[in-house]
Structures are given as structure tokens and as C-alpha cells.
Scaffold this active site. Structure first.
Site, mmCIF file in Angstrom:
data_model
loop_
_atom_site.group_PDB
_atom_site.id
_atom_site.type_symbol
_atom_site.label_atom_id
_atom_site.label_comp_id
_atom_site.label_asym_id
_atom_site.label_seq_id
_atom_site.Cartn_x
_atom_site.Cartn_y
_atom_site.Cartn_z
ATOM 1 N N LEU A 114 11.854 13.997 19.577
ATOM 2 C CA LEU A 114 10.418 14.027 19.265
ATOM 3 C C LEU A 114 9.669 12.969 20.067
ATOM 4 C CD1 LEU A 114 10.532 14.607 15.402
ATOM 5 C CD2 LEU A 114 9.916 16.257 17.165
ATOM 6 N N THR A 149 2.465 13.920 11.967
ATOM 7 C CA THR A 149 1.022 13.967 11.689
ATOM 8 C C THR A 149 0.388 12.623 12.055
ATOM 9 O OG1 THR A 149 1.263 13.119 9.452
ATOM 10 C CG2 THR A 149 1.457 15.515 9.717
ATOM 11 N N GLN A 205 -31.715 12.124 25.772
ATOM 12 C CA GLN A 205 -30.907 10.906 25.590
ATOM 13 C C GLN A 205 -29.771 11.120 24.589
ATOM 14 O OE1 GLN A 205 -33.429 7.576 24.716
ATOM 15 N NE2 GLN A 205 -34.397 7.610 26.717
ATOM 16 N N THR A 214 8.165 26.546 17.002
ATOM 17 C CA THR A 214 7.577 27.067 18.238
ATOM 18 C C THR A 214 8.640 27.806 19.053
ATOM 19 O OG1 THR A 214 6.018 25.238 18.265
ATOM 20 C CG2 THR A 214 6.338 26.400 20.358
ATOM 21 N N SER A 271 7.149 16.278 7.013
ATOM 22 C CA SER A 271 7.077 14.886 7.478
ATOM 23 C C SER A 271 8.336 14.090 7.128
ATOM 24 C CB SER A 271 5.856 14.187 6.853
ATOM 25 O OG SER A 271 4.679 14.839 7.231
ATOM 26 N N GLU A 284 4.758 17.320 15.552
ATOM 27 C CA GLU A 284 5.370 16.143 16.208
ATOM 28 C C GLU A 284 4.945 14.852 15.518
ATOM 29 O OE1 GLU A 284 7.264 16.383 19.039
ATOM 30 O OE2 GLU A 284 6.914 18.461 19.585
ATOM 31 N N LEU A 343 13.631 21.712 13.231
ATOM 32 C CA LEU A 343 13.778 20.551 12.347
ATOM 33 C C LEU A 343 13.024 20.794 11.030
ATOM 34 C CD1 LEU A 343 14.827 17.625 12.029
ATOM 35 C CD2 LEU A 343 12.676 16.827 13.026
ATOM 36 N N ALA A 351 8.913 14.466 23.390
ATOM 37 C CA ALA A 351 7.855 15.483 23.365
ATOM 38 C C ALA A 351 6.490 14.858 23.072
ATOM 39 C CB ALA A 351 8.184 16.538 22.326
ATOM 40 N N ARG A 352 6.482 13.843 22.233
ATOM 41 C CA ARG A 352 5.198 13.199 21.891
ATOM 42 C C ARG A 352 4.573 12.548 23.112
ATOM 43 N NH1 ARG A 352 7.878 10.646 16.469
ATOM 44 N NH2 ARG A 352 7.487 12.435 15.119
HETATM 45 C C1 LIG Z 1 1.763 25.441 15.387
HETATM 46 C C2 LIG Z 1 2.887 24.556 14.924
HETATM 47 C C3 LIG Z 1 4.055 24.481 15.672
HETATM 48 C C4 LIG Z 1 5.130 23.715 15.216
HETATM 49 N N1 LIG Z 1 6.308 23.678 15.948
HETATM 50 C C5 LIG Z 1 7.407 23.041 15.421
HETATM 51 C C6 LIG Z 1 8.686 23.112 16.081
HETATM 52 O O1 LIG Z 1 8.815 23.692 17.170
HETATM 53 N N2 LIG Z 1 9.764 22.533 15.477
HETATM 54 C C7 LIG Z 1 9.681 21.886 14.282
HETATM 55 O O2 LIG Z 1 10.695 21.405 13.783
HETATM 56 N N3 LIG Z 1 8.464 21.783 13.642
HETATM 57 C C8 LIG Z 1 7.350 22.349 14.175
HETATM 58 N N4 LIG Z 1 6.120 22.277 13.526
HETATM 59 C C9 LIG Z 1 6.061 21.631 12.209
HETATM 60 C C10 LIG Z 1 5.377 20.279 12.228
HETATM 61 O O3 LIG Z 1 6.143 19.333 12.898
HETATM 62 C C11 LIG Z 1 5.107 19.907 10.745
HETATM 63 O O4 LIG Z 1 4.091 20.772 10.284
HETATM 64 C C12 LIG Z 1 4.721 18.450 10.574
HETATM 65 O O5 LIG Z 1 5.812 17.605 10.768
HETATM 66 C C13 LIG Z 1 4.113 18.186 9.178
HETATM 67 O O6 LIG Z 1 4.929 18.706 8.176
HETATM 68 P P1 LIG Z 1 4.278 19.630 7.026
HETATM 69 O O7 LIG Z 1 3.431 20.667 7.661
HETATM 70 O O8 LIG Z 1 5.377 20.065 6.144
HETATM 71 O O9 LIG Z 1 3.282 18.678 6.244
HETATM 72 P P2 LIG Z 1 3.664 17.658 5.071
HETATM 73 O O10 LIG Z 1 4.808 16.798 5.474
HETATM 74 O O11 LIG Z 1 3.775 18.410 3.790
HETATM 75 O O12 LIG Z 1 2.354 16.753 5.043
HETATM 76 C C14 LIG Z 1 1.118 17.209 4.485
HETATM 77 C C15 LIG Z 1 0.111 16.058 4.542
HETATM 78 O O13 LIG Z 1 0.626 14.932 3.815
HETATM 79 C C16 LIG Z 1 0.673 13.788 4.664
HETATM 80 N N5 LIG Z 1 1.848 12.968 4.337
HETATM 81 C C17 LIG Z 1 3.155 13.341 4.234
HETATM 82 N N6 LIG Z 1 3.917 12.290 3.957
HETATM 83 C C18 LIG Z 1 3.081 11.217 3.904
HETATM 84 C C19 LIG Z 1 3.279 9.827 3.690
HETATM 85 N N7 LIG Z 1 4.489 9.285 3.474
HETATM 86 N N8 LIG Z 1 2.192 9.021 3.687
HETATM 87 C C20 LIG Z 1 0.944 9.521 3.941
HETATM 88 N N9 LIG Z 1 0.709 10.822 4.153
HETATM 89 C C21 LIG Z 1 1.758 11.649 4.155
HETATM 90 C C22 LIG Z 1 0.789 14.359 6.071
HETATM 91 O O14 LIG Z 1 0.368 13.423 7.040
HETATM 92 C C23 LIG Z 1 -0.131 15.570 5.975
HETATM 93 O O15 LIG Z 1 -1.453 15.148 6.107
HETATM 94 C C24 LIG Z 1 5.011 22.987 14.000
HETATM 95 C C25 LIG Z 1 3.800 23.026 13.294
HETATM 96 C C26 LIG Z 1 2.737 23.787 13.747
HETATM 97 C C27 LIG Z 1 1.450 23.822 12.965
#
Ligand SMILES: Cc1cc2nc3c(=O)[nH]c(=O)nc-3n(C[C@H](O)[C@H](O)[C@H](O)COP(=O)(O)OP(=O)(O)OC[C@H]3O[C@@H](n4cnc5c(N)ncnc54)[C@H](O)[C@@H]3O)c2cc1C
Length: 386
Positions: free
Chosen positions: A241, A367, A281, A166, A140, A365, A133, A244-245
Site C-alpha cells: 500500500l 482513508t 476578482q 479494483t 480500515s 489506500e 485486502l 501504491a499510495r
Molecule cells: C473504488 C474503490 C476501489 C478499491 N480498490 C481496492 C482494492 O483494489 N483492494 C483492496 O483491498 N481494497 C480496495 N478498496 C477498499 C478501500 O481500501 C476501503 O474502502 C478503505 O480502506 C476503507 O475501508 P471501508 O470502506 O471499509 O471503510 P471503514 O473502514 O468502515 O471506514 C468508514 C469511515 O470510518 C472512518 N474510520 C475507520 N476507522 C477509524 C478510526 N480508527 N479512527 C477514525 N476514523 C475511522 C474511516 O476513515 C471512514 O471515514 C477500494 C475502494 C473503492 C471505493
């Protein structure tokens, strides 16, 4: 029986749930604990071998029915996730992505042919699945995904890339979500299809005992029946999701329990200033606060599990559980690390590994911020996502 179960919550489990938990605990003790520090350090895990062993025990897609799946309760599945994650979050991720994301997507939205072709092999651990995804520029906010699927005669042609997936480098099949002229749709993509490549993401500081990759889709031609017929719109991947969550709500408690048990043993056996650390303590206050949070998390998981088994679990309730239990598990892991002093940063103890892993669990899954927004929307009726 763990000393941290202060409220005797184990007592509210059925015989069958306890029996399943005991089996998973034993397999984690035998197959995971003796090796996981080495896997973590090497950044490699024998996922295929583990998948076959887990398959023999019915742990893959265990809460699904038919097609070789065990058909267990949601609580039993949660307990299995807890025990697996007490070993390592990466090992639990292998099982979650296989069962709750890839298999669930095919089981819930696939054609009978998809189910017959993939589910028995995946349940047995003979075939590994992944779920694509997230993209390099869309995490996000999956509604903005750039991966496209277009019709060409009867065929579909997919172009794009999926990031942080993954199991991708070791997978036989991926469920890929793509934008079409009619909206988001899901596709069952064998990984040996021409135009599909998977690259391992290296230099992870977290979830190192788990394979994570980028999937590139370059003019990937698929037959018409590759599409998941019953998946229309983003609500389909979001429902996967939610499955899984629910496992993560439980799994995080496993990582936290392992940290707590390690810290308890350490505090009672290490002496400073002429007495065990447990005799101070300040140490007892830390242990008590952590155990209280762990018990609250267990209560929460049990409530969500019972709601799921009654067919009444709503997505925002799962957000409550994921937000709380992962956040508290991470806080517990960090606090336990302080009790272990310098040994807390050593790979000879599991605590820092769990803490590092939970950083990924906090992010994937959905943030913690996204789950706050889900709960906030439920409370206020106002969406604050954009
Ligand atoms: C080890 C690992 C395994 C994974 N496995 C899978 C998988 O199997 N399949 C899959 O599809 N994905 C997978 N993911 C991806 C994971 O689901 C995403 O990393 C996650 O959804 C966040 O997306 P991003 O990293 O692009 O962060 P971003 O979306 O860029 O977010 C960055 C920061 O901004 C914040 N943010 C974003 N939008 C908002 C908002 N509207 N309001 C407030 N804060 C916001 C977020 O909370 C975060 O703190 C995996 C990630 C990791 C690290």
C-alpha cells in the site's frame, strides 16, 4: 508546460523524466481523453486493450526491475501516474493496482516461480492482477480480516470474501491476503481456480471508468507453493500500500491539474456582465488559491519521489502526501466546478467526473482519517487507532 506550474517545478525534472512524462501525456491524449466521458457514463472501460497499450510503453510495474519491468525512477513513475490521472483516476487505478499492488507483491514477496510465471505477462499487459485486502466487514482495520487459509496436507484451502477489489472482475490473478494459524499471509490465486468467483460492483457513482468487484473464495484449494514465501504478517500488504499510495500522491495532482486547466480556459472564454469570468476578482482569488495549493502539492510529491529514489521514504511521509494531495485535489475539483457554473455538472467537461473519482481516491489506500492517525502517531508517539 502547464500554466499552473507557477514555481517552474517542471524545471527541476531531468531530461529523462520529462521525456517519460511526454510519452504518457501523449498516450492519454490519444487513447483516454477522446473516450473517457463515454466510458464513465457507461460504467465500462476497455481495460484489457488499455493494459496492452500501457504494457507496450513499459508503464505496468514501471518502477520495478527485471522480469520485463522498466526499472524507472520513483519520480518518473509518479509523473506517469500524474498524467494518467489527468485522464481519469480509474485509468490510473488500473495501472497502480497492476504495478504497485499486484506486481509489487509478487516482485517483493513471491518465489522465483511466481515471478517468472506472472511478472513478464503482467508487465506486458497480457495478464491483469488485483489485490484483495479489504473485506465486506473489514476495511480500515485489515488486521481483523475474516478470510482464512488453512492447511490440508500440503495444500492450502481459502474461504472468505474480498470487497471493493479494483480489477477483480477482469483479473487473471489475485494476490489474496488471509489469516492463517501463523498470522496474515499472502497467496497468489489464479482467478480460474475452482471456488473463486468475482462479481462486478455496479451502481458506483465514482471511479466508473474502472472495474471494481467482490471476490468470493469458497473452499479454494491451492498448492503449497501458492503462498508468497517472504510475506509474513500485515506489514507485507501494508508495504504494498505504501508503494501504491506514493503513486496516488502524484496522481491526484493530475486530476487537479486537468480541472484547473479546464477552469482557466473556461474563465477566460466565458463572458458575463460584459467581461470574461477571469476578469472578476472573486474568480481570480479562487484560481490563485487553487494554483498555490497545486504547486505546494507538486513540491510535496517531488520531495517524496526524491526520498523514494534515495531509498529513504518512510510510510508516514507517504501518509503526509496522500492526505494532503488527495484532500486538496478534491477541494480544487469542487472549486473548479463552481467556476464552470451549470456546465460544471455536465459530462461534457471533465471536472465533475474528476471530483466524483477523487471521492474514491480519498477513501481507498487508507482513508484521510487513517492517514491523519498515522501522522498523529508519528508526532505524538501515541497510537489512536483503537
Ligand atoms: C473504488 C474503490 C476501489 C478499491 N480498490 C481496492 C482494492 O483494489 N483492494 C483492496 O483491498 N481494497 C480496495 N478498496 C477498499 C478501500 O481500501 C476501503 O474502502 C478503505 O480502506 C476503507 O475501508 P471501508 O470502506 O471499509 O471503510 P471503514 O473502514 O468502515 O471506514 C468508514 C469511515 O470510518 C472512518 N474510520 C475507520 N476507522 C477509524 C478510526 N480508527 N479512527 C477514525 N476514523 C475511522 C474511516 O476513515 C471512514 O471515514 C477500494 C475502494 C473503492 C471505493
Amino acid at each position: 508546460m502547464t500554466p499552473v506550474d507557477l514555481l517552474d517545478l517542471d524545471g527541476s525534472l531531468t531530461e529523462e523524466e520529462r521525456a517519460i512524462r511526454a510519452v504518457v501525456r501523449r498516450v492519454v491524449d490519444d487513447l483516454v481523453r477522446p473516450h473517457v466521458a463515454g466510458w464513465y457514463e457507461a460504467g465500462q472501460v476497455p481495460a484489457r486493450e488499455l493494459a496492452r497499450e500501457f504494457g507496450k510503453l513499459g508503464l505496468l510495474g514501471m518502477h520495478l526491475t527485471g522480469y520485463g519491468c522498466a526499472g524507472s525512477t520513483a519520480v518518473a513513475y509518479g509523473l506517469a501516474c500524474l498524467e494518467l490521472e489527468a485522464g481519469d483516476s480509474g485509468v490510473r487505478s488500473l495501472v497502480s493496482v497492476q504495478g504497485s499492488l499486484a506486481m509489487y507483491a509478487i516482485w517483493r514477496y513471491g518465489s522465483e516461480e511466481h515471478k517468472q510465471r506472472w511478472l513478464p505477462a503482467m508487465a506486458a499487459g497480457e495478464a491483469i492482477g488485483s489485490f484483495g485486502l479489504t473485506e465486506p466487514d473489514h476495511g480500515s482495520d485489515p488486521a481483523s480480516m475474516a478470510t482464512r487459509a488453512r492447511r490440508d496436507g500440503d495444500d492450502w484451502v481459502l474461504d472468505g470474501s474480498k470487497m471493493w477489489i479494483t480489477n477483480a472482475p477482469i483479473a487473471d490473478v489475485a494476490v489474496i491476503w488471509a489469516r492463517t494459524d501463523e498470522g496474515v499471509r499472502g497467496f497468489v490465486v489464479p482467478m480460474d481456480t475452482a471456488g473463486v468467483t468475482a462479481r462486478e460492483i455496479t451502481r458506483k457513482m465514482s471511479l466508473r471508468a474502472s472495474s471494481t468487484g467482490e471476490i468470493s473464495l469458497d473452499g479454494v484449494r491451492l498448492p503449497a507453493d501458492a503462498r508468497l514465501p517472504d510475506a509474513t504478517g500485515l506489514k507485507a500488504p501494508l508495504s504494498c500500500l505504501t508503494e501504491a499510495r506514493h503513486g496516488i500522491v502524484w496522481g491526484a495532482l493530475g486530476a487537479a491539474r486537468d480541472c484547473l486547466e479546464t477552469a482557466l480556459t473556461y474563465a477566460t472564454t466565458r463572458t458575463q456582465f460584459g467581461r470574461p469570468l477571469a476578469g472578476f476578482q472573486l474568480t481570480q482569488a479562487k484560481l490563485a488559491d487553487m494554483a498555490v495549493e497545486w504547486n505546494k502539492g507538486y513540491l510535496l510529491a517531488l520531495q517524496l519521489g526524491r526520498l523514494a529514489d534515495g531509498g529513504r521514504l518512510r510510510p508516514e511521509q507517504v501518509s503526509v502526501g496522500k492526505l494532503n494531495n488527495v484532500r486538496e485535489a478534491l477541494a480544487i475539483a469542487r472549486q473548479c466546478r463552481t467556476i464552470l457554473g451549470a456546465n460544471g455538472v455536465s459530462g461534457d467537461y471533465p471536472v465533475m467526473r474528476h471530483a466524483n473519482n477523487l471521492e474514491s481516491v480519498l477513501t481507498y489506500e487508507g482513508t484521510s482519517e487513517i492517514h491523519q492517525l498515522v501522522v498523529g502517531q508519528r508526532l505524538t508517539g501515541v497510537s489512536a487507532f483503537t
